[in-house]
Design an enzyme around this catalytic site. Structure first.
Site, PDB file in Angstrom:
ATOM      1  CG  ASP A  12       9.068   1.587  -9.120  1.00  0.00           C
ATOM      2  OD1 ASP A  12       9.792   2.377  -9.767  1.00  0.00           O
ATOM      3  OD2 ASP A  12       9.440   1.002  -8.093  1.00  0.00           O
ATOM      4  CE  LYS A  15       7.127   8.001 -11.320  1.00  0.00           C
ATOM      5  NZ  LYS A  15       6.963   6.724 -10.618  1.00  0.00           N
ATOM      6  N   GLY A  39      13.741   5.235 -11.789  1.00  0.00           N
ATOM      7  CA  GLY A  39      14.012   4.304 -12.879  1.00  0.00           C
ATOM      8  C   GLY A  39      12.745   4.202 -13.696  1.00  0.00           C
ATOM      9  CG  HIS A  40      10.848   7.115 -14.917  1.00  0.00           C
ATOM     10  ND1 HIS A  40      10.440   8.413 -15.023  1.00  0.00           N
ATOM     11  CD2 HIS A  40      10.822   6.821 -13.590  1.00  0.00           C
ATOM     12  CE1 HIS A  40      10.184   8.896 -13.806  1.00  0.00           C
ATOM     13  NE2 HIS A  40      10.424   7.949 -12.928  1.00  0.00           N
ATOM     14  CD  GLN A 222      11.802   9.778  -6.755  1.00  0.00           C
ATOM     15  OE1 GLN A 222      11.731  10.980  -6.776  1.00  0.00           O
ATOM     16  NE2 GLN A 222      12.686   9.112  -7.474  1.00  0.00           N
TER      17      GLN A 222
HETATM   18  P1  GDP Z   1       8.010   4.296 -13.317  1.00  0.00           P
HETATM   19  O1  GDP Z   1       9.154   4.420 -12.373  1.00  0.00           O
HETATM   20  O2  GDP Z   1       6.746   4.844 -12.740  1.00  0.00           O
HETATM   21  O3  GDP Z   1       8.300   4.861 -14.679  1.00  0.00           O
HETATM   22  O4  GDP Z   1       7.759   2.741 -13.512  1.00  0.00           O
HETATM   23  P2  GDP Z   1       8.887   1.605 -13.765  1.00  0.00           P
HETATM   24  O5  GDP Z   1       9.375   1.743 -15.139  1.00  0.00           O
HETATM   25  O6  GDP Z   1       9.887   1.622 -12.661  1.00  0.00           O
HETATM   26  O7  GDP Z   1       8.042   0.297 -13.535  1.00  0.00           O
HETATM   27  C1  GDP Z   1       6.945  -0.020 -14.325  1.00  0.00           C
HETATM   28  C2  GDP Z   1       7.226  -1.336 -15.065  1.00  0.00           C
HETATM   29  O8  GDP Z   1       6.039  -1.828 -15.626  1.00  0.00           O
HETATM   30  C3  GDP Z   1       8.186  -1.201 -16.222  1.00  0.00           C
HETATM   31  O9  GDP Z   1       8.926  -2.373 -16.340  1.00  0.00           O
HETATM   32  C4  GDP Z   1       7.254  -1.024 -17.442  1.00  0.00           C
HETATM   33  O10 GDP Z   1       7.833  -1.477 -18.658  1.00  0.00           O
HETATM   34  C5  GDP Z   1       6.130  -1.913 -17.036  1.00  0.00           C
HETATM   35  N1  GDP Z   1       4.814  -1.514 -17.514  1.00  0.00           N
HETATM   36  C6  GDP Z   1       4.298  -0.262 -17.650  1.00  0.00           C
HETATM   37  N2  GDP Z   1       2.985  -0.321 -17.961  1.00  0.00           N
HETATM   38  C7  GDP Z   1       2.669  -1.630 -18.022  1.00  0.00           C
HETATM   39  C8  GDP Z   1       1.453  -2.347 -18.247  1.00  0.00           C
HETATM   40  O11 GDP Z   1       0.390  -1.780 -18.450  1.00  0.00           O
HETATM   41  N3  GDP Z   1       1.522  -3.706 -18.190  1.00  0.00           N
HETATM   42  C9  GDP Z   1       2.663  -4.377 -17.933  1.00  0.00           C
HETATM   43  N4  GDP Z   1       2.629  -5.696 -17.893  1.00  0.00           N
HETATM   44  N5  GDP Z   1       3.834  -3.737 -17.709  1.00  0.00           N
HETATM   45  C10 GDP Z   1       3.830  -2.393 -17.734  1.00  0.00           C
HETATM   46  P1  IMO Z   2      10.479   5.980  -9.717  1.00  0.00           P
HETATM   47  O1  IMO Z   2      10.617   7.380 -10.279  1.00  0.00           O
HETATM   48  C1  IMO Z   2      10.162   3.469  -6.184  1.00  0.00           C
HETATM   49  C2  IMO Z   2      12.235   4.847  -2.575  1.00  0.00           C
HETATM   50  C3  IMO Z   2      13.408   4.045  -2.045  1.00  0.00           C
HETATM   51  C4  IMO Z   2      13.272   4.314  -0.556  1.00  0.00           C
HETATM   52  C5  IMO Z   2      12.844   5.774  -0.529  1.00  0.00           C
HETATM   53  C6  IMO Z   2      13.989   6.769  -0.321  1.00  0.00           C
HETATM   54  O2  IMO Z   2      11.129   4.942 -10.540  1.00  0.00           O
HETATM   55  O3  IMO Z   2       9.068   5.705  -9.368  1.00  0.00           O
HETATM   56  P2  IMO Z   2      15.912   7.652  -1.923  1.00  0.00           P
HETATM   57  O4  IMO Z   2      17.005   6.913  -2.648  1.00  0.00           O
HETATM   58  O5  IMO Z   2      15.004   8.418  -2.809  1.00  0.00           O
HETATM   59  O6  IMO Z   2      16.440   8.482  -0.786  1.00  0.00           O
HETATM   60  O7  IMO Z   2      15.047   6.477  -1.230  1.00  0.00           O
HETATM   61  O8  IMO Z   2      12.215   6.032  -1.780  1.00  0.00           O
HETATM   62  N1  IMO Z   2      12.341   5.274  -3.989  1.00  0.00           N
HETATM   63  C7  IMO Z   2      11.613   4.752  -4.979  1.00  0.00           C
HETATM   64  N2  IMO Z   2      10.744   3.725  -5.003  1.00  0.00           N
HETATM   65  N3  IMO Z   2      10.387   4.160  -7.301  1.00  0.00           N
HETATM   66  C8  IMO Z   2      11.231   5.212  -7.309  1.00  0.00           C
HETATM   67  O9  IMO Z   2      11.365   6.036  -8.365  1.00  0.00           O
HETATM   68  C9  IMO Z   2      11.926   5.516  -6.126  1.00  0.00           C
HETATM   69  N4  IMO Z   2      12.845   6.451  -5.788  1.00  0.00           N
HETATM   70  C10 IMO Z   2      13.078   6.296  -4.465  1.00  0.00           C
HETATM   71  O10 IMO Z   2      13.269   2.684  -2.365  1.00  0.00           O
HETATM   72  O11 IMO Z   2      12.229   3.554  -0.031  1.00  0.00           O
HETATM   73 MG    MG Z   3      10.583   3.212 -11.453  1.00  0.00          MG
END
Ligand code: GDP
Ligand code: IMO
Ligand code: MG
Length: 426
Positions: A12, A15, A39-40, A222
């Protein structure tokens, strides 16, 4: 050339946002591991997109987006993702899927739930998407691949074999009902028809793309600390998010990935269980969670919050051979009086700067911090990095000094334009 985007922390890190941003300059975007646990999130204008399996480059027309060989694909969720994007008017013409990708079956999701329940008081906190069980079958050489799904006879044979064992496990060990062969055959027969036109040999496809001078962007899911080999085992995912996984999971030989960009949040989050040395209990962690909207994209769980940990970032630098960092969510730190950055751990009377393999040893690590003043200005509205308050610029410089890595991008909001380019990556 091929550039890889990898998470440096526990996932999270943003990416999706960075992949979308860099996709403008790429021709082909490839997811190389993980599955619907990812979840991106990408925000374009008023629209919010959440991708679980489809690469984050799909929003740019004319790009090819490949779901690579190292991914475990849940066809049911993929169909929903495709449908949602189609409804929003996004073209899926460039979407491809590797014939070698493994398929997440309904019994994998069920097993994930049952195994988490069996762990009782010490669960991993998985996303319950069937990721671990799907990779278990892959490693045990009894998985079902996309290529099998397309071959009716092979699929029936593999599924019958799998269900014999799985249904014994459900009935005998867990005391629950098993799955019906005919129901799965009917459901997956439909998925096979929908997926057939998208299927490619991923490695061959990318090889041809490179030969034509195309630019490839690999998108990790991840993060390094969730890596099966280099993360906080056993509190990890069941694949290799590190850059080496990018080579294996795409079929591009190791030397072809010329640049690895590590995505780092300006603080740290973790969702799920497991050790987290810089975790903040109470304020200001609660404030960061609310300002940064730190709730899981896939599961909605509140994310645990901690200070930035440069021991973690240096671990990520080494195991991924990072060339650059992209520092995200810096805007979220606005308004905090003072910011802490972990520079080393105190572990059983010793100062260390690496991640110990032993879980109990890692649990005994206490962070040593460097403190730096915060700022009050809203960074999300400032156009030029040079106009950022001195304290924010100093924070970025400190990250560079403490990791020995140049920060190429600074992100101060979820939108594309809220990205400061300090160094060109492509
Ligand atoms: P990922 O799994 O690495 O793609 O990240 P996620 O999408 O799960 O979580 C990142 C969250 O931060 C998302 O809700 C993005 O919309 C948000 N986000 C990304 N970059 C920024 C930033 O620079 N500032 C803020 N406030 N939110 C951001
Ligand atoms: P993105 O791509 C954050 C965590 C789960 C748990 C561990 C194992 O959005 O960054 P799994 O279901 O993969 O067997 O769970 O990994 N986990 C993540 N945490 N972002 C993710 O993906 C994750 N995918 C798995 O919460 O701790
Ligand atoms: Mg994510």
């Amino acid at each position: 050339m091929a550039v890889a985007v990898v998470g440096t922390q526990w996932g999270d890190e943003g990416k999706g946002k960075v992949t979308d941003f860099l996709s403008r300059q790429a021709d082909c975007i490839v997811r190389y591991q993980g599955g619907t646990n990812a979840g991106h999130t990408i925000v374009v204008g008023r629209e919010v997109y959440k991708f679980h399996t489809i690469p984050s480059g799909i929003l740019y027309p004319g790009k090819t987006c490949v779901i690579g060989s190292g991914v475990v694909v849940d066809p049911k969720t993929l169909m929903v993702e495709i449908e949602t994007l189609t409804q929003k008017g996004i073209s899926l013409e460039g979407l491809k899927i590797s014939d070698r990708a493994h398929v997440i079956m309904p019994y994998h999701r069920r097993l994930d739930e049952l195994e988490e329940a069996r762990r009782g008081q010490s669960p991993i906190g998985t996303t319950l998407k069937g990721i671990g069980p799907a990779y278990m079958d892959k490693v045990a050489r009894q998985g079902i691949r996309v290529a099998d799904l397309l071959d009716e006879d092979a699929f029936r044979e593999k599924l019958s074999f799998a269900l014999k064992e799985k249904n014994q496990l459900f009935g005998g060990v867990f005391g629950v009902e098993g799955f019906s062969l005919d129901e799965i055959l009917a459901e997956f027969g439909e998925y096979a028809s929908s997926l057939r036109p998208l299927v490619v040999d991923c490695s061959l496809y990318l090889d041809r793309a490179l030969a034509q001078g195309k630019k490839i962007l690999l998108e990790g899911a991840q993060g390094t600390m969730l890596d099966l080999d280099h993360g906080t085992y056993p509190y990890v995912t069941s694949s290799n998010p590190v850059a080496g996984g990018g080579s294996v999971g795409s079929g591009l030989g190791p030397g072809l990935i010329t640049t690895v960009v590590g995505i780092a949040k300006a603080y740290t989050t973790r969702v799920g269980d497991g050790p987290f040395p810089t975790e903040i209990q109470g304020a200001p962690g609660d404030r960061i969670r609310e300002v940064g909207r730190e709730y899981g994209t896939t599961t909605g769980r509140p994310r645990r919050i901690g200070w930035l940990d440069t021991v973690v970032l240096n671990h990520a630098r080494r195991v991924n051979n990072l060339k650059y960092l992209a520092l995200t969510l810096l805007d979220v730190l606005t308004g905090l009086e003072s910011l802490k950055i972990c520079t080393s751990y105190e572990c059983r009377g010793e100062e260390i700067r690496h991640i110990p393999a032993g879980l109990s040893q890692f649990q005994d690590c206490r962070p040593r911090y460097f403190e730096t003043p915060g700022w009050r200005e809203d960074l999300s509205r400032i156009e030029d990095f040079r106009d950022f308050p001195g304290e924010a610029r100093r924070y970025v410089r400190l990250v560079e000094e403490l990791t020995g890595l140049p920060v190429a991008l600074v992100s101060v909001g979820p939108k594309r334009h809220q990205t400061k380019v300090l160094k060109q990556i492509f």
